[in-house]
Design an enzyme around this catalytic site. Structure first.
Site, PDB file in Angstrom:
ATOM      1  N   GLY A  29       0.556  -1.076   0.015  1.00  0.00           N
ATOM      2  CA  GLY A  29       0.221   0.006  -0.127  1.00  0.00           C
ATOM      3  C   GLY A  29       0.867   1.381   0.151  1.00  0.00           C
ATOM      4  N   CYS A 237     -26.915  -9.207 -17.715  1.00  0.00           N
ATOM      5  CA  CYS A 237     -26.242  -8.797 -19.004  1.00  0.00           C
ATOM      6  C   CYS A 237     -27.023  -9.167 -20.076  1.00  0.00           C
ATOM      7  CB  CYS A 237     -24.941  -9.663 -19.249  1.00  0.00           C
ATOM      8  SG  CYS A 237     -24.172  -9.480 -20.826  1.00  0.00           S
ATOM      9  N   CYS A 240     -25.472 -12.217 -22.275  1.00  0.00           N
ATOM     10  CA  CYS A 240     -25.146 -13.423 -21.653  1.00  0.00           C
ATOM     11  C   CYS A 240     -26.078 -14.020 -20.468  1.00  0.00           C
ATOM     12  CB  CYS A 240     -23.734 -13.637 -21.399  1.00  0.00           C
ATOM     13  SG  CYS A 240     -23.321 -12.750 -19.945  1.00  0.00           S
ATOM     14  N   CYS A 262     -21.950  -6.953 -19.974  1.00  0.00           N
ATOM     15  CA  CYS A 262     -21.039  -7.339 -19.155  1.00  0.00           C
ATOM     16  C   CYS A 262     -19.630  -6.443 -19.585  1.00  0.00           C
ATOM     17  CB  CYS A 262     -20.295  -8.891 -19.393  1.00  0.00           C
ATOM     18  SG  CYS A 262     -21.500  -9.999 -18.559  1.00  0.00           S
ATOM     19  N   CYS A 268     -18.058 -12.430 -20.857  1.00  0.00           N
ATOM     20  CA  CYS A 268     -19.328 -12.298 -21.525  1.00  0.00           C
ATOM     21  C   CYS A 268     -19.350 -13.473 -22.573  1.00  0.00           C
ATOM     22  CB  CYS A 268     -19.736 -11.174 -21.987  1.00  0.00           C
ATOM     23  SG  CYS A 268     -21.345 -11.013 -22.431  1.00  0.00           S
TER      24      CYS A 268
END
Lengths: 286, 187
Positions: A29, A237, A240, A262, A268
């Site tokens: 980080g 979606c 899909c 997607c 997808c």
């Protein structure tokens, strides 16, 4: 083989970047300053991610590059070609096949494995930058672990909008120490950051590298009465039918028509190849 | 003497250092994981893994401290020829090479500052044996628990207590290599 050194960068530069990556992994980080080079593409097109990828690639690697989840946009295609030319590595669009994935603003839907590396392109690595423009001050704030300002920002979101309106680049705290910018990924992706793969972040213009080892604790900042929520558009979606993936809104005509698909094109396409069908196709068939 | 110093570098530096770095990075990202690196050969008693680490990471920008039996004329000449790394004392080094006994006490190495914790030394510790068994490790890079054969003593706990400042360790033995970043808790 091309006339470039392996993976474009000279060896001295790669050593410098590699040392920064190791320190980044040792201090999860923390943003390690590095001497970012000019790359043959403009700032904002992934110069940081490209330098990190170049320092990380080995000849056996299979590289996938995505831009907002898509393999077939200009940025993704040109970076993939860049490494085909300069490192002679194999490339793929399939998440499971890739050993290194460079990404702009998304984490693939498919869970990543221990033998994979995810490289993020980062525009503004400093999560406190829009709250405090002076580097001298933000550096001090990180050193003193003084992150009150970030909570004030999230609180102001709640005061103004009734909920935390930050929807991307949602700040996270790493191992209870550093507040980190996860790059402009949607906050839907934040919970995926506790993953099995190594995550490396490169910011070229801002000259910073940071990193997350696998299974590092990543907590999205929130309040007890306003807990973090990994939100997405409330639709399946249209192509899909997936209900658990992050969606892009696509305008389809000038009469208010739109569809949600997607954002992860490989996810997808794989689902459609498996026979999953969304609302658009069933309408066409009817 | 002089000609010996010219040998033992990477034959294909770009590719071999990339492969070696990937192993070093994997080790640093997964404390307790033992990697294999080869390709470098430095004068005795330096291990193949330690030679590869020096070839991969050291250059004119990084001071290198050779401790104890590793501070030989042959090794100094090898480092100068292959890496151009300035040889220096422990107070100013970026990397240090030696056995655990020669590197202690650890307080003399740069630990980084609160503002720049990355400005700390990485110690390359040559050990007689290296296995993913021994002291228990937890922390970033470790799903649950890992083990690594580490020297006994309170140094690692003291080092972790300094976090985010502190030293990072690379342990080498023959062609084997493991790492222990400051973020790891050693139980």
């Amino acid at each position: 083989m091309s006339d470039y050194n392996f993976a474009y960068l000279d060896e001295q530069t790669k050593r410098m970047i590699r040392r920064a990556i190791l320190k980044g992994l040792a201090i999860p980080g923390y943003q390690v300053p590095f001497a970012s080079r000019e790359m043959p593409m403009p700032y904002g097109w992934g110069t940081g991610g490209v330098q990190v990828t170049a320092a990380t690639l080995v000849p056996d690697d299979c590289l996938k590059v995505i831009d907002q989840g898509a393999d077939d946009t200009t940025n993704a295609v040109s970076i993939r070609k860049f490494f085909e030319n300069t490192a002679s590595v194999g490339t793929t669009t399939q998440t499971a096949e890739a050993s290194v994935i460079q990404t702009r603003h998304r984490i693939p839907e498919e869970a990543l494995r221990e033998d994979q590396i995810l490289v993020y392109q980062v525009p503004i690595p400093e999560p406190l930058r829009f709250l405090e423009p002076r580097e001298t001050e933000t550096r001090k704030m990180h050193a003193l672990e003084e992150y009150g300002l970030m909570h004030v920002k999230l609180y102001e979101d709640i005061a103004r909008h009734g909920h935390i309106a930050t929807s991307y680049a949602y700040p996270v705290k790493i191992e209870d120490r550093y507040v980190m910018d996860p790059s402009p990924i949607p906050k839907f992706d934040n919970p995926k950051m506790e993953m099995a793969a190594i995550q490396l972040f490169g910011a070229g213009r801002e000259q910073r590298i940071y990193a997350l080892p696998p299974y590092t604790k990543v907590v999205s900042l929130d309040f007890d009465d306003h807990p973090f929520e990994a939100s997405k558009a409330p639709h399946p979606c249209a192509l899909c039918g997936a209900t658990g993936s992050y969606l892009d809104e696509v305008i389809t005509d000038d009469a208010g028509g739109r569809m949600f698909v997607c954002s992860d094109t490989d996810y997808c396409e794989t689902r459609r190849a498996q026979g999953h069908v969304g609302a658009t196709q069933t309408e066409e068939a009817a | 003497m002089q000609s010996a110093a010219l040998k033992g570098g990477f034959e294909t530096p770009a590719v071999q250092s990339a492969v070696a770095f990937r192993e070093i990075m994997t080790a640093m990202a997964r404390p307790g994981h033992v990697s294999h690196v080869t390709g470098g050969e430095a004068p005795a008693p330096v291990s193949a893994a330690a030679a590869a680490v020096i070839l991969t990471l050291c250059d004119a920008d990084t001071g290198l401290y050779l401790a104890g039996a590793y501070d030989t004329e042959a090794m100094r000449a090898w480092v100068r020829f292959h890496t151009s790394a300035p040889l220096c004392g422990p107070e100013a080094c970026s990397f240090a090479l030696g056995t655990w006994d020669d590197l202690r006490p650890l307080g003399r190495f740069p630990l980084g500052s609160a503002a720049y914790p990355d400005r700390s030394a990485t110690l390359i510790v040559e050990v007689a044996h290296l296995q993913p068994q021994g002291r228990t490790l937890t922390g970033p890079g470790i799903q649950d628990r890992a083990e690594l054969s580490l020297p006994a003593g309170p140094e690692f706990a003291d080092n972790h207590a300094l976090f985010p400042r502190g030293l990072d360790f690379i342990f080498t033995c023959g062609a084997q290599l493991a790492a222990l970043p400051r973020s790891t808790r050693v139980l």
